[in-house]
Scaffold this active site. Structure first.
Site, PDB file in Angstrom:
ATOM      1  N   TYR A 143       1.000  -1.228   0.049  1.00  0.00           N
ATOM      2  CA  TYR A 143      -0.395  -0.313   0.013  1.00  0.00           C
ATOM      3  C   TYR A 143       0.852   1.169   0.193  1.00  0.00           C
ATOM      4  CZ  TYR A 143      -3.378   3.174   1.664  1.00  0.00           C
ATOM      5  OH  TYR A 143      -4.334   4.260   1.748  1.00  0.00           O
ATOM      6  N   ASP A 238       9.057   2.349  -0.808  1.00  0.00           N
ATOM      7  CA  ASP A 238       8.276   3.157   0.049  1.00  0.00           C
ATOM      8  C   ASP A 238       8.867   3.186   1.650  1.00  0.00           C
ATOM      9  OD1 ASP A 238       5.847   3.958   1.441  1.00  0.00           O
ATOM     10  OD2 ASP A 238       4.802   3.362   0.072  1.00  0.00           O
ATOM     11  N   LYS A 266       4.609  10.365   8.353  1.00  0.00           N
ATOM     12  CA  LYS A 266       4.883  11.305   9.149  1.00  0.00           C
ATOM     13  C   LYS A 266       5.973  11.749  10.383  1.00  0.00           C
ATOM     14  CE  LYS A 266       1.511   7.295  10.047  1.00  0.00           C
ATOM     15  NZ  LYS A 266       1.803   7.030   8.564  1.00  0.00           N
TER      16      LYS A 266
END
Length: 432
Positions: A143, A238, A266
């Site tokens: 994802y 990623d 984040k």
């Protein structure tokens, strides 16, 4: 219990789709009422009803030194007093970029954005602009945010909800996204040969975290590096989950493989809404205003996020022993969970990389990809999850999410977690 959470959830559903602003929070795969949280300190969460939980979500990764980490809070306070946003350059952006370059192998330049999704979307655009090609290879169950290019056989929330792709994604976008099998180099070779000269990038989670924690097999990442070099394809890691977590330099450092581009989320802002993408100078220099690949954002490099992230990453950089301590705690928890599961005769696979881990309730000998991850007993997980929650242990509300440990966890927290797991397994066995 959860009386205030129930009332808040009822109110929220009147005004917010599903009552939540991100699908995984809805508890749809496990049932019941989502816990509404009020505050946190270290590894202890407190909900609106005043109940405390030991946290293994950590805001989905960035709270690596615990919630309300004092240097981060002070940095935010000091910066906010000067203004929350300028929409103009600030020194802290430069300091952050310099620090990331020192910490991460292969990052010559970095561009700050506002989320992990935006970082991955931007990296794909840059790879396409750099190569002049359209197609992208991703991996089933990985994802990379909710960008159109990525909602093809995606993991995490989409997997949990039984929706591996999403309405609203056009056929034109879908045809440019090719899907390979995680940990399967042959599936990648076939695609590269079939679409020779058409593939701009391969993007993956170097350690999968959105179908549960699944490490790369030996030779998988280095094999991808070789294939990308041979076919002139941009390799994108990623590292929204693994960046600054599985090692100071992320998965690139841990596995000794350098990607062309890397994306972050984040943790770059210590939990504030932020992201970043960076990599080789020759590729990053196609980004405007140097090059002609357009990417922009008014809040990119927001001073609050930069100050918070700089405070957190500086501590990790200056005191790398945090990583040793975190791994020791994670290994101890993993051993304790294994002992409990073996004692009760529950079939399982436990995967762990650094301070990430997942337990799959499955008869499989190993969990290495989307197919084997999907063999986990979801009904058993549901019963286990709710009993752990009742016992004051806050786990991700999905069998397809990794646990994230923080260095604020104490020996007492780990002991209580293992004891809670023992009781929760007993209850789950009686109820499933």
């Amino acid at each position: 219990m959860l009386e205030k959470s129930k009332k808040l959830f009822e109110r929220a559903q009147q005004f917010i789709p599903g009552g939540v602003n991100s699908p995984a929070r809805a508890f749809k795969s496990v049932g019941g009422t989502p816990v509404f949280l009020e505050k946190a300190k270290g590894s202890i969460l407190t909900d609106v009803d005043g109940k405390e939980y030991i946290d293994y979500v950590g805001s989905w990764g960035p709270m690596i030194l615990g919630h309300a980490y004092e240097p981060v809070i002070e940095a935010v306070k000091e910066t906010a007093a000067k203004s929350t946003s300028f929409g103009a350059p600030t020194e802290i952006e430069v300091k952050m970029a310099e620090l990331v370059k020192q910490m991460v192998p292969g990052v010559d330049k970095i561009r700050m954005v506002n989320s992990g999704t935006e970082a991955c979307m931007s990296a794909i655009r840059v790879a396409r602009g750099y190569t002049g090609r359209d197609k992208v290879i991703k991996f089933e169950g990985n994802y990379h945010g909710h960008g159109d290019s990525f909602l093809i056989n995606a993991g995490s929330g989409a997997l949990t909800l039984g929706q591996p792709s999403s309405p609203g994604v056009t056929e034109g976008t879908a045809k440019d996204t090719l899907t390979a099998n995680f940990n399967d180099l042959n599936s990648v070779k076939k695609l590269l040969n079939e679409y020779e000269g058409e593939v701009a990038a391969i993007i993956l989670e170097p350690v999968a975290g959105n179908m549960g924690c699944i490490p790369p097999k030996k030779g998988f990442l280095s094999g991808l590096r070789e294939l990308c070099d041979a076919h002139d394809v941009v390799l994108i890691f990623d590292e929204v989950m693994t960046g600054f977590r599985v090692a100071m330099g992320g998965a690139q450092e841990r596995y000794g493989v350098t990607a062309d581009l890397v994306t972050y989320g984040k943790i770059i802002g210590a939990g504030l809404p932020v992201g970043a993408f960076g990599g080789k100078q020759e590729i990053m220099d196609v980004v405007s205003p140097v090059g002609n690949v357009y990417q922009a954002g008014t809040l990119s490099g927001n001073p609050l996020a930069m100050a918070a992230g700089y405070a957190l990453l500086s501590e990790l950089y200056e005191n790398p022993l945090h990583y040793d301590e975190l791994e020791e705690k994670t290994v101890k928890l993993a051993r304790g969970l294994k002992d409990v599961l073996e004692e009760h005769g529950v079939p399982f696979v436990l995967n762990q990389v650094g301070s990430m881990l997942s337990v799959f309730f499955t008869e499989e000998e190993e969990v290495i990809d989307f197919k084997t991850a999907n063999t986990t007993d979801q009904a058993f997980f549901k019963a286990y999850f709710h009993q752990m929650l009742e016992n004051g242990i806050y786990l991700p509300p999905s069998p397809f999410e990794a646990l994230f440990l923080a260095n604020s966890l104490t020996e007492d927290h780990l002991r209580k977690t293992i004891e809670a797991a023992d009781e929760s397994i007993k209850v789950a066995l009686d109820n499933v």
